[in-house]
Design a protein around this motif. Structure first.
Motif, mmCIF file in Angstrom:
data_model
loop_
_atom_site.group_PDB
_atom_site.id
_atom_site.type_symbol
_atom_site.label_atom_id
_atom_site.label_comp_id
_atom_site.label_asym_id
_atom_site.label_seq_id
_atom_site.Cartn_x
_atom_site.Cartn_y
_atom_site.Cartn_z
ATOM 1 N N GLY A 114 0.794 -1.219 0.000
ATOM 2 C CA GLY A 114 0.000 0.000 0.000
ATOM 3 C C GLY A 114 0.826 1.268 0.000
ATOM 4 O O GLY A 114 0.393 2.305 -0.507
ATOM 5 N N ILE A 115 2.043 1.196 0.549
ATOM 6 C CA ILE A 115 2.882 2.392 0.629
ATOM 7 C C ILE A 115 3.265 2.903 -0.759
ATOM 8 O O ILE A 115 3.579 4.080 -0.937
ATOM 9 N N SER A 116 3.233 2.024 -1.759
ATOM 10 C CA SER A 116 3.576 2.452 -3.123
ATOM 11 C C SER A 116 2.535 3.400 -3.702
ATOM 12 O O SER A 116 2.811 4.109 -4.672
ATOM 13 N N TYR A 117 1.329 3.417 -3.124
ATOM 14 C CA TYR A 117 0.284 4.314 -3.617
ATOM 15 C C TYR A 117 0.333 5.688 -2.953
ATOM 16 O O TYR A 117 -0.279 6.636 -3.460
ATOM 17 N N LEU A 118 1.015 5.817 -1.826
ATOM 18 C CA LEU A 118 0.856 6.997 -0.984
ATOM 19 C C LEU A 118 1.331 8.287 -1.643
ATOM 20 O O LEU A 118 0.659 9.319 -1.571
ATOM 21 N N VAL A 119 2.504 8.261 -2.272
ATOM 22 C CA VAL A 119 3.026 9.489 -2.880
ATOM 23 C C VAL A 119 2.113 10.000 -3.996
ATOM 24 O O VAL A 119 1.701 11.177 -3.977
ATOM 25 N N PRO A 120 1.742 9.160 -4.984
ATOM 26 C CA PRO A 120 0.812 9.671 -6.012
ATOM 27 C C PRO A 120 -0.533 10.077 -5.441
ATOM 28 O O PRO A 120 -1.144 11.055 -5.902
#
Length: 271
Positions: A114-120
């Motif tokens: 899930g952390i891969s979605y946080l920046v975008p």
């Protein structure tokens, strides 16, 4: 015979050890929520202490915990409902039209951290002024809950007999009516299983709320985290808050255990 008896005893002891290791943190959490700060930090009061409700009173009166419970319930409920509304028809279409490539994409979306979605997400939601709003949190939780529901429901819909659907269409029923009145009721165990697991995921989620929520939409996991200060930790209030956040999940798991087990078992068998 002796070897069999020894194996059974060893297996039983191993089970006891594993159960104790799993349950002791819950035991410590529950008992600590009824202790004072000094009793929690003193090992002599591990089993022998005078219970107090002071920590629970403090959680609701001093920390306004009811506000965070409401926020978590709103986000978890609406994100689960939104995932069901979009995910059930999508899973049915993938199953019936055998779109295996799309099914693989859904699986990849499910296993991505899930952390891969946080920046975008943060960049997009900030541009749309959705930071610290329920809409932003609900949408972020749906990105995980939606592929999860679809992944569970695709095997259910794949195993539904094509002949029954075709006979319903011949009788004049539309595809949407057949889906709603025939397919969904038969797939109820899978729907209950997927929706409960999606709800629990949203209820327990910390990372998304930590980045995308604020004072208006702060959820329970963030509220629990705030009990840990820079110089000291209010262990009593922290354990009381942890019990409150854990209680709904335990109740749901106990009440819906047979549905979850049957749903996962049925979904694992195709055809």
């Amino acid at each position: 015979m002796k070897t069999t008896m020894t194996a059974r005893i060893g297996y039983s002891l191993l089970n006891v050890i594993v159960i104790v290791c799993l349950l002791f943190p819950f035991f410590w959490m529950i008992t600590a929520s009824f202790k004072s700060q000094l009793q929690i930090l003193n090992p002599d009061y591990l089993f022998k202490f005078t219970p107090t409700l002071k920590n629970y009173v403090s959680v609701f009166e001093d920390y306004d915990y009811l506000k965070y419970i409401t926020s978590s319930f709103v986000v978890a409920t609406l994100s689960t409902l939104g995932s069901l509304v979009l995910g059930l028809p999508a899973a049915y279409a993938i199953a019936k039209y055998k779109m295996h490539n799309l099914s693989l994409i859904i699986l990849v979306a499910k296993i991505l951290p899930g952390i891969s979605y946080l920046v975008p997400w943060y960049v997009i939601f900030n541009k749309m002024h959705l930071i610290d709003t329920y809409i932003g949190l609900i949408m972020s939780h749906m990105v995980i809950g939606l592929p999860f529901i679809m992944w569970i429901m695709i095997p259910f819909f794949s195993s539904f007999p094509r002949e029954i659907e075709e006979s319903s269409w011949i009788d004049g029923s539309s595809k949407i009516r057949t889906f709603v009145q025939m397919v969904l009721p038969v797939s109820l165990p899978g729907i209950i299983t997927s929706s409960l697991l999606a709800f629990i995921f949203s209820w327990n989620n910390f990372m998304f709320s930590f980045v995308l929520a604020g004072e208006k939409t702060k959820t329970l996991p963030i509220a629990v985290y705030n009990f840990m200060g820079g110089t000291s930790i209010n262990w009593g209030a922290l354990m009381a808050a942890a019990c409150i956040i854990t209680l709904p999940v335990i109740i749901i798991a106990m009440l819906a255990q047979k549905y979850v087990v049957s749903g996962l078992s049925a979904g694992a068998v195709k055809g």
